[in-house]
Scaffold this motif. Structure first.
Motif, PDB file in Angstrom:
ATOM      1  N   HIS A 314       4.040   2.455   3.602  1.00  0.00           N
ATOM      2  CA  HIS A 314       3.384   2.649   2.317  1.00  0.00           C
ATOM      3  C   HIS A 314       4.391   2.868   1.197  1.00  0.00           C
ATOM      4  N   TYR A 390      -2.068  10.613   5.393  1.00  0.00           N
ATOM      5  CA  TYR A 390      -2.624   9.819   6.497  1.00  0.00           C
ATOM      6  C   TYR A 390      -3.284  10.697   7.540  1.00  0.00           C
ATOM      7  N   TRP A 393      -7.131  10.957   8.277  1.00  0.00           N
ATOM      8  CA  TRP A 393      -7.914   9.912   8.939  1.00  0.00           C
ATOM      9  C   TRP A 393      -7.994  10.226  10.429  1.00  0.00           C
ATOM     10  N   TYR A 427      -1.242   8.584  -4.515  1.00  0.00           N
ATOM     11  CA  TYR A 427      -1.723   7.375  -3.840  1.00  0.00           C
ATOM     12  C   TYR A 427      -2.013   7.665  -2.376  1.00  0.00           C
ATOM     13  N   PRO A 429      -4.511   5.643   0.806  1.00  0.00           N
ATOM     14  CA  PRO A 429      -5.481   4.550   1.021  1.00  0.00           C
ATOM     15  C   PRO A 429      -6.904   5.035   1.278  1.00  0.00           C
ATOM     16  N   TYR A 430      -7.101   6.337   1.350  1.00  0.00           N
ATOM     17  CA  TYR A 430      -8.448   6.845   1.643  1.00  0.00           C
ATOM     18  C   TYR A 430      -9.181   7.323   0.393  1.00  0.00           C
ATOM     19  N   ASP A 432     -10.824   6.102  -1.842  1.00  0.00           N
ATOM     20  CA  ASP A 432     -12.110   5.532  -2.256  1.00  0.00           C
ATOM     21  C   ASP A 432     -13.285   6.240  -1.582  1.00  0.00           C
ATOM     22  N   ARG A 433     -12.987   7.199  -0.721  1.00  0.00           N
ATOM     23  CA  ARG A 433     -14.061   7.946  -0.078  1.00  0.00           C
ATOM     24  C   ARG A 433     -13.974   9.406  -0.495  1.00  0.00           C
ATOM     25  N   GLU A 450      -6.580   4.616  -4.603  1.00  0.00           N
ATOM     26  CA  GLU A 450      -6.695   4.146  -3.238  1.00  0.00           C
ATOM     27  C   GLU A 450      -5.946   2.856  -2.937  1.00  0.00           C
ATOM     28  N   SER A 451      -5.332   2.251  -3.934  1.00  0.00           N
ATOM     29  CA  SER A 451      -4.652   0.988  -3.649  1.00  0.00           C
ATOM     30  C   SER A 451      -3.344   0.912  -4.415  1.00  0.00           C
ATOM     31  N   VAL A 452      -2.383   0.172  -3.869  1.00  0.00           N
ATOM     32  CA  VAL A 452      -1.121  -0.003  -4.586  1.00  0.00           C
ATOM     33  C   VAL A 452      -1.356  -0.791  -5.871  1.00  0.00           C
ATOM     34  N   ALA A 453      -2.338  -1.694  -5.861  1.00  0.00           N
ATOM     35  CA  ALA A 453      -2.644  -2.441  -7.086  1.00  0.00           C
ATOM     36  C   ALA A 453      -3.043  -1.477  -8.195  1.00  0.00           C
TER      37      ALA A 453
END
Lengths: 710, 710
Positions: A314, A390, A393, A427, A429-430, A432-433, A450-453
């Motif tokens: 990441h 991480y 999760w 940042y 990746p989770y 969005d929840r 939630e995203s690198v973008a």
């Protein structure tokens, strides 16, 4: 404290009328009333319906001319056939605004457009203004006003102005993922009356609104200058984020003329947005993350980003994304790496990005203490990204009851951001929840993405805002328009280079001496007078690209070369265009191989006129590398336009040549504008190439596009 | 049917040993055994632990030399200190593979690298091969084999090969949003022994695997050619998707030399991926959507996309995204629009995109019937996007019990996709959440994607795959390497243009005649012999950019001009570099203003040698517009490299000039490679500019970078 803004009765109505209510709970005429009541609207509500009686305890009027006279907003749900007559009656009763949800007007074609125009004119005559028609509605959640079908909506600091209803609904959906809510919304649909910058002007002074998001497909023709002035002023106070729909215009591909095809609407809007301090995003999914970052974080004042967190892959993809939006992730100094080494295990990467490695995510305060260490030791870092989590999760989902708890880390990071006055983005990746850790970050003022973008877009936006605020501090909000010397009479001949040069010369543009000859021998005699080397061009009225037909020869060093070149040109042009096409020869001094610009001006549907700067010469079309410069041109505007070019590096100090003289380019653009405005028949003026010679810019070809006068 | 692949015992083990098991349920030594048992592994399991006894009913061995001799995979969880000795013992017992989860080797620096190298060498000597170390583990879910800490994992058709464990876990998390699962995974961490293309080779023949996803930070040095050959073969059978971490190498910015800095690793990998038919994605979030599309849809054989759905703003942003990835959304013919008009309300847009408008989403079969109508009437459309389903959103969430049901639409769309043999993608902003409608789409073979970014990436990937399969059908899987003429002895002088020309000439490169003079008068005499116009250059050993110091004059038309230019050059060079820098003059014919390429070759850490093609001349560095061409060059490879350039349009037929002769460029590249390989001391050979003159490409400057021999 009531606002005194011209739109205050629209956004802060004390009396709302719903036109076209219904008892059918499945119909819009019922649902809108429900939304309004559910939101807790405290003002007066009047209803207009087909059948008299009561609805939700409110009396229903059946005739528009019986409605009370003090209506602030008449929300119209009637069908397109009834709408014009009812609105005219409501306007006559003294209503201030009507929001027209109803479709069936200009979006249907010419007949609908005429109906719409007539309706707006009549309502305006009675003093009523129109939002829409064909729009999603309006809300001001902090006042309990919800005039949309959607309910409940979360209140918060984000305002939205949207040409599309569905894009609005999608953003409201995504807001839940980001723990944010909305202040005001207005869907402006066909934009028949109120141009969108008036809404932005209102939102600029609306206290609960901290950031303004805009979905825009197109400005009202002619409203570009007012849009620019409003946004340039408002964005000094609040960030404005825009998603421009319709960026890739199929029409652009079909455009014939150089200037028309290169100054696509995408480039016009990009220039307009940058100059007005508006942050543009390229994808709908990036609007909320960018709005969140602009609202929560201080602006970014330099390009260097420190990345501190946990997780090898990441950190790599995050670094890639940050650099791919034009920011930098430079290595830390050796001293700083050593200091990090005293806090981290031997195997933890410390160069930037810092990867604390898994074990250390269990000490959440490390995010703040290591970030603090980095920026205090090296203040050139203007932003930080924390990443990881991480451990949340588990068993295929984000576990609310994880043994890892990052809630305690959030205020530390938030306080650090405020104290360092630099943005910090989290940042994971989770994000969005829902999770208490993420909510805590956001409450502490730290965007949790939630995203690198989204991380890349957020940082790029903060950097743009930093640049805009820095220059806004130095310059007045508006650029005074220089007087235009439109007093020269129009010319007859724009079709040839000689005619174009004559017009430019009248407006003070220095052009090289061009001598015209009928025969090769005459041309040679003229060249002897000018001095070698020379350029020989054919007089070819109406031919846009002379070199394609053999009509340009450069570097002719003596009269022998010139005579041979002239004979060859006559043969080449005849082969390409037929006999008689070559109407003569032009001879000018050859300035040698220089950096070549294209510089032009044209009329525009949104802005009155605009300037164009780009990579000139034969590569112009191949590289399609042109930027729009707002007029009047200033050296700063020219520099920003040059910096938007793919070839930006070529125009600074480069390969032994000095930077392109921005003042001279600005001066040329303003003179070309003056030439353009001297005759209504002229659509565009374009010089390509323009040679950069020390502090001068010298057009060595010019073309004018004009239409026939009526 | 058991595979006979060299890695079949790794992915299909009949006997797994876990080295370093533990009774502590919080430790990896317990969790990995639980994962294996939970996944339902049917083979034999042996355990190695510190204390004898039983664990989960299995006996624990305490000495490695007591383990059985037929172990297929020894999964190592021991600490780095014990690992080498234990693995050597296990190898000596006859184990085929060891997967080394343990960290503490090459990623720690030189000492760890030496330890790792020694361990791998010893194990290899006994016939055992190593996965990792410092890796996430391995699974083959269709065989119930799970050697990762994560459990449960959904089985399915996606294989993954990943250098980062966390990126793997993030993908497994995202898979739930896309209703997909995995076949095999291997984390290869430090890649100490087995190079990653061997895994890809295995997965190419693994029946349950339908698509291979790869997260790659770097190839093993020297393995580039084998990677290319493997992937070019496998991707004819199955799609391969790669995310390349470390695209923006800070080292690249620091690089001095032209060729080194321009042929960044990003460009090398881009060329490698395109030539091998691998689809590259730029963001982690796009990997699964792209894999999903490649797995479910037929390839896309043209550029035109039809967009049919419901929702104004979304159709606009979707069109923008599709066009921004280089595909087209052209307008339908008038006849087709009329036909659509007979099925849709008057106010529904029908031009492409088609917006059925809200009411029509209630008839789900319209998605299929209108898409069918469009493509049957106009088969140039090579893909379709359906979009909409906003009705599913209710009260702030995606409602499972919505009155709108699109489950019935799914098989109609899936069957249509199969019958038309064209991809159909479904876009709805709610697709990241579970819903029977979305699951039905996926089960019918239609990717259901939640963002316009994913739609654009998926279509771009399908188009790339279409192009690759089309050319794979026409060409053999491997390009034969021509013999290299390395028989010429090395030269002493590479530092000057004359020396470089001499080397190129030996390898059959046609270079212009260059005459060398000591004085201006000598130069003039030589120019008289060559014929005018000429170019005059200074002999300037070690100067990379002669024109920056005044060392190049073009277009000299007669001896007078040449003499003046030579005097001026002497003065300019002395001012820039000091007295004595100008070692003489070179005179060549001036070929005039042409399209200029840069063409070069260099040695590389992954591939042995590689070629470079780009926009040449003084703009090379400003535009940084260079592409890598794999060697041996073929006209097709040259054309693909040219098409990757920003200036791509300049190299086709353009402004009256024919297309660049790809055969001639390929020939030049192969001759430059031959020159490069003729002397180990040469690092790169670069010609800039190379003039494009009809069917020829003529280098008019050349530079060789060489290091001192030991």
């Amino acid at each position: 404290m009531a606002s005194t803004h011209p739109l205050h009765r629209l956004f802060e109505p004390r009396h709302v009328a719903l036109l076209g209510v219904s008892r059918d709970t499945g119909k819009a005429g019922y649902k809108f009333l429900r939304s309004l009541l559910d939101a807790g609207y405290q003002g007066r509500i009047s209803l207009l319906g087909r059948q008299a009686g009561e609805l939700q305890g409110l009396p229903i009027h059946t005739r528009a001319d019986q409605l009370p006279g003090d209506i602030d907003v008449a929300f119209n749900l009637l069908g397109p056939a009834q709408t014009p007559e009812v609105l005219k009656a409501v306007a006559a009763r003294g209503a201030a605004f009507s929001v027209v949800f109803t479709s069936g007007f200009a979006e249907m074609g010419a007949a609908g457009a005429a109906l719409q125009e007539d309706m707006v004119r009549a309502c305006n005559a009675s003093g009523m203004r129109i939002v829409g028609p064909n729009c999603m509605g309006l809300f001001n959640l902090h006042l309990g006003l919800n005039l949309t079908e959607i309910s409940p909506l979360p209140a918060g600091p984000i305002a939205m102005v949207s040409q599309s209803g569905n894009v609005g609904v999608t953003l409201w959906d995504q807001a839940r993922k980001h723990d944010v809510g909305f202040s005001c919304f207005v869907g402006f649909g066909n934009q028949a009356d109120i141009p969108m910058h008036e809404y932005i002007d209102y939102l600029g002074q609306d206290e609960p609104t901290k950031v303004i998001t805009v979905y825009l497909e197109g400005l009202r023709p002619g409203s570009g200058d007012a849009f620019f002035e409003t946004c340039a002023r408002v964005s000094r106070v609040k960030p404005i984020v825009v998603l421009k729909g319709g960026r890739t215009d199929a029409g652009r591909r079909a455009a014939e003329s150089h200037t028309a095809s290169l100054s696509s609407s995408e480039r016009v809007y990009s220039a307009l947005f940058e100059e007005a301090g508006i942050v543009e995003v390229q994808q709908m999914e990036l609007m909320l993350p960018v709005a969140e970052a602009l609202m929560r974080c201080p602006p970014m004042r330099g390009d260097d980003v420190a990345i501190v967190g946990s997780g090898g892959g990441h950190s790599t993809v995050c670094t890639d994304e940050v650099e791919s939006v034009g920011l930098l992730v430079p290595a830390f100094s050796d001293g700083l790496q050593e200091e990090l080494g005293r806090r981290l295990p031997e195997w933890a990467p410390k160069r930037n990005p810092v990867d604390m490695t898994g074990a250390y995510t269990k000490d959440p305060s490390l995010f703040a203490t290591l970030t603090e260490l980095v920026i205090e030791r090296d203040p050139r870092f203007s932003a930080a990204v924390n990443y990881g989590l991480y451990g949340l999760w588990k068993d295929g989902q984000v576990a609310e009851d994880s043994k890892y708890d990052y809630v305690s880390a959030a205020p530390l990071i938030g306080q650090l951001q405020a104290r360092l006055d630099r943005p910090i983005i989290f940042y994971t990746p989770y994000a969005d929840r829902p999770h208490a850790s993420f909510t805590a970050m956001r409450e502490a003022g730290v965007p949790c993405l939630e995203s690198v973008a989204a991380v890349g877009a957020a940082l790029a936006a903060l950097r743009k805002r930093g640049r805009f605020l820095a220059r806004a501090a130095e310059t007045p909000a508006t650029t005074p328009r220089p007087p235009v010397s439109a007093g020269n009479p129009a010319l007859d001949d724009y079709a040839t280079e000689v005619g174009a040069y004559a017009l430019l010369a009248r407006h003070g543009v220095q052009t090289p001496e061009v001598l015209t000859a009928q025969t090769p021998a005459e041309a040679a005699a003229l060249a002897d007078r000018l001095g070698y080397p020379v350029v020989l061009k054919g007089v070819l009225p109406g031919v846009a690209h002379k070199s394609d037909v053999g009509g340009v020869r450069t570097g002719l060093g003596d009269s022998g070369s010139l005579l041979r070149a002239a004979e060859q040109m006559a043969a080449d042009v005849e082969r390409a265009l037929g006999a008689g096409a070559l109407a003569g020869y032009m001879v000018t001094r050859d300035l040698g191989r220089r950096r070549e610009l294209i510089v032009g001006v044209r009329r525009d549907v949104s802005l009155d006129t605009l300037g164009l700067i780009g990579l000139g010469g034969v590569l112009t079309e191949a590289l399609d590398d042109v930027a729009v410069c707002l007029l009047p041109a200033t050296p700063q505007r020219v520099e920003r336009a040059l910096s938007r070019l793919k070839s930006a590096r070529a125009w600074g100090a480069f390969r032994g040549e000095p930077a392109v003289p921005a003042q001279a380019v600005a001066d040329l653009l303003n003179r070309l504008q003056s030439a353009l405005l001297s005759d209504d028949a002229i659509d565009s003026v374009e010089c390509n190439p323009v040679m950069v010679v020390d502090e001068q810019v010298i057009p060595v070809d010019a073309a004018i596009a004009a239409h026939n006068k009526e």
